[in-house]
Design a protein around this motif. Sequence first.
Motif, short mmCIF file in Angstrom:
data_model
loop_
_atom_site.label_atom_id
_atom_site.label_comp_id
_atom_site.label_asym_id
_atom_site.label_seq_id
_atom_site.Cartn_x
_atom_site.Cartn_y
_atom_site.Cartn_z
N THR A 1 1.01 -1.34 -0.07
CA THR A 1 -0.15 -0.07 0.11
C THR A 1 1.03 1.40 -0.11
O THR A 1 0.19 2.21 -0.10
N ASP A 2 2.10 1.22 0.00
CA ASP A 2 2.90 2.33 0.05
C ASP A 2 3.19 2.96 -1.33
O ASP A 2 3.85 2.32 -2.30
N GLU A 3 2.64 4.09 -1.65
CA GLU A 3 2.63 4.68 -2.82
C GLU A 3 3.96 5.32 -3.11
O GLU A 3 4.15 5.40 -4.69
N SER A 4 4.87 5.45 -2.46
CA SER A 4 6.10 5.96 -2.62
C SER A 4 7.25 4.87 -3.46
O SER A 4 8.15 5.21 -3.75
N LEU A 5 6.96 3.55 -3.34
CA LEU A 5 7.60 2.69 -3.57
C LEU A 5 7.18 2.04 -5.09
O LEU A 5 6.01 1.91 -5.39
N SER A 6 8.19 1.97 -5.96
CA SER A 6 7.99 1.42 -7.30
C SER A 6 7.63 -0.08 -7.01
O SER A 6 7.84 -0.76 -5.91
N ILE A 7 6.91 -0.67 -8.10
CA ILE A 7 6.66 -2.16 -8.03
C ILE A 7 7.96 -3.00 -7.74
O ILE A 7 7.75 -4.22 -6.97
N GLU A 8 8.93 -2.54 -8.36
CA GLU A 8 10.26 -3.40 -8.17
C GLU A 8 10.69 -3.11 -6.72
O GLU A 8 11.34 -4.22 -5.91
N GLN A 9 10.40 -2.08 -6.16
CA GLN A 9 11.10 -1.93 -4.71
C GLN A 9 10.04 -2.45 -3.73
O GLN A 9 10.40 -3.04 -2.91
N LYS A 10 8.91 -2.41 -4.22
CA LYS A 10 8.00 -3.52 -3.24
C LYS A 10 8.19 -4.95 -3.38
O LYS A 10 8.48 -5.75 -2.20
N ILE A 11 8.71 -5.49 -4.52
CA ILE A 11 8.92 -6.90 -4.56
C ILE A 11 10.09 -7.21 -3.76
O ILE A 11 10.24 -8.28 -3.23
N GLU A 12 11.38 -6.24 -3.88
CA GLU A 12 12.35 -6.45 -3.16
C GLU A 12 12.17 -6.48 -1.67
O GLU A 12 12.92 -7.24 -0.95
N LYS A 13 11.28 -5.65 -1.01
CA LYS A 13 11.15 -5.48 0.12
C LYS A 13 10.52 -6.59 0.70
O LYS A 13 10.51 -7.19 1.98
N ILE A 14 9.39 -7.14 0.00
CA ILE A 14 8.52 -8.36 0.30
C ILE A 14 9.51 -9.39 0.39
O ILE A 14 9.54 -10.33 1.69
N ALA A 15 10.23 -9.71 -0.58
CA ALA A 15 11.19 -10.73 -0.66
C ALA A 15 12.26 -10.84 0.70
O ALA A 15 12.47 -11.88 1.28
N ASN A 16 12.86 -9.69 0.87
CA ASN A 16 13.83 -9.58 2.03
C ASN A 16 13.17 -9.85 3.24
O ASN A 16 13.64 -10.43 4.12
N GLY A 17 12.23 -8.97 3.49
CA GLY A 17 11.19 -9.16 4.64
C GLY A 17 10.74 -10.51 5.19
O GLY A 17 10.82 -11.01 6.23
N TYR A 18 10.23 -11.17 4.09
CA TYR A 18 9.73 -12.51 4.31
C TYR A 18 10.47 -13.47 4.46
O TYR A 18 10.46 -14.23 5.43
N ILE A 19 11.81 -13.59 3.80
CA ILE A 19 12.82 -14.56 3.91
C ILE A 19 13.39 -14.36 5.28
O ILE A 19 13.63 -15.32 6.15
N ASP A 20 13.68 -13.07 5.89
CA ASP A 20 14.30 -12.98 7.26
C ASP A 20 13.13 -13.48 8.28
O ASP A 20 13.56 -13.80 9.32
N LEU A 21 11.88 -13.24 8.12
CA LEU A 21 10.88 -13.44 9.00
C LEU A 21 10.70 -14.88 9.03
O LEU A 21 10.75 -15.54 10.18
#
Length: 208
Positions: A84-104
């Motif tokens: 839901t963060d409109e400041s992030l590009s779609i690429e940035q969103k995917i990267e954040k989701i991948a990093n955050g989920y794998i760490d979790l």
Amino acid sequence: MPKKSVNQKAGDKDISTEERIMEAARVVFTRKGFAATRTRDIAEEAGINLALLNYYFRSKEKLFAQIMQEKVQLMFGLVFPIVTDESLSIEQKIEKIANGYIDLLLQNPDLPIFVLSEVRNNPERFAQSLNIAEVMASSSLVKQLQERRPDIHPYQLMTSIMGMLVFPFVSKPILFPGNDEQTDVMFAMLMEERKKLIPQWIDAVLNC
């Protein structure tokens, strides 16, 4: 330092005992699931008698509801602020989701199996409480995808991302048999590499 009152000390004791029960419930519910867990199992894990557990939590259902809400929020709560963060590009969103989920999931490897198995047993309750469909439908990620690739349904993108993130942890006992430190280190290294690969794979789909 001022001394604590009797009420303050009692309150500290209450919090400590309640958290001990919650921690025991996390362990037992994750290991056995809701159906196979008895309140006596949780009391034994917490090192208390059954009467004391019943004093804090009147039923197994009430205790499980709190644990389940906590686990589901942990698993799905990470995604919502990102999509839901409109400041992030779609690429940035995917990267954040991948990093955050794998760490979790590296920190909570049993989380996916526990949540998915219990959600499967009662999908309506969790779908309503989380409002996943509504959040996703109105998210900036969906809008960005529709602009970039209107031929790809958002469901396809999200299920592909989540599958690539969650499946390695669900399948680890089969693909990486053994419960030793060397296996865990190797698996963690592969998951770290996966943080880079998943955004690359999704980018290839979005730009093909």
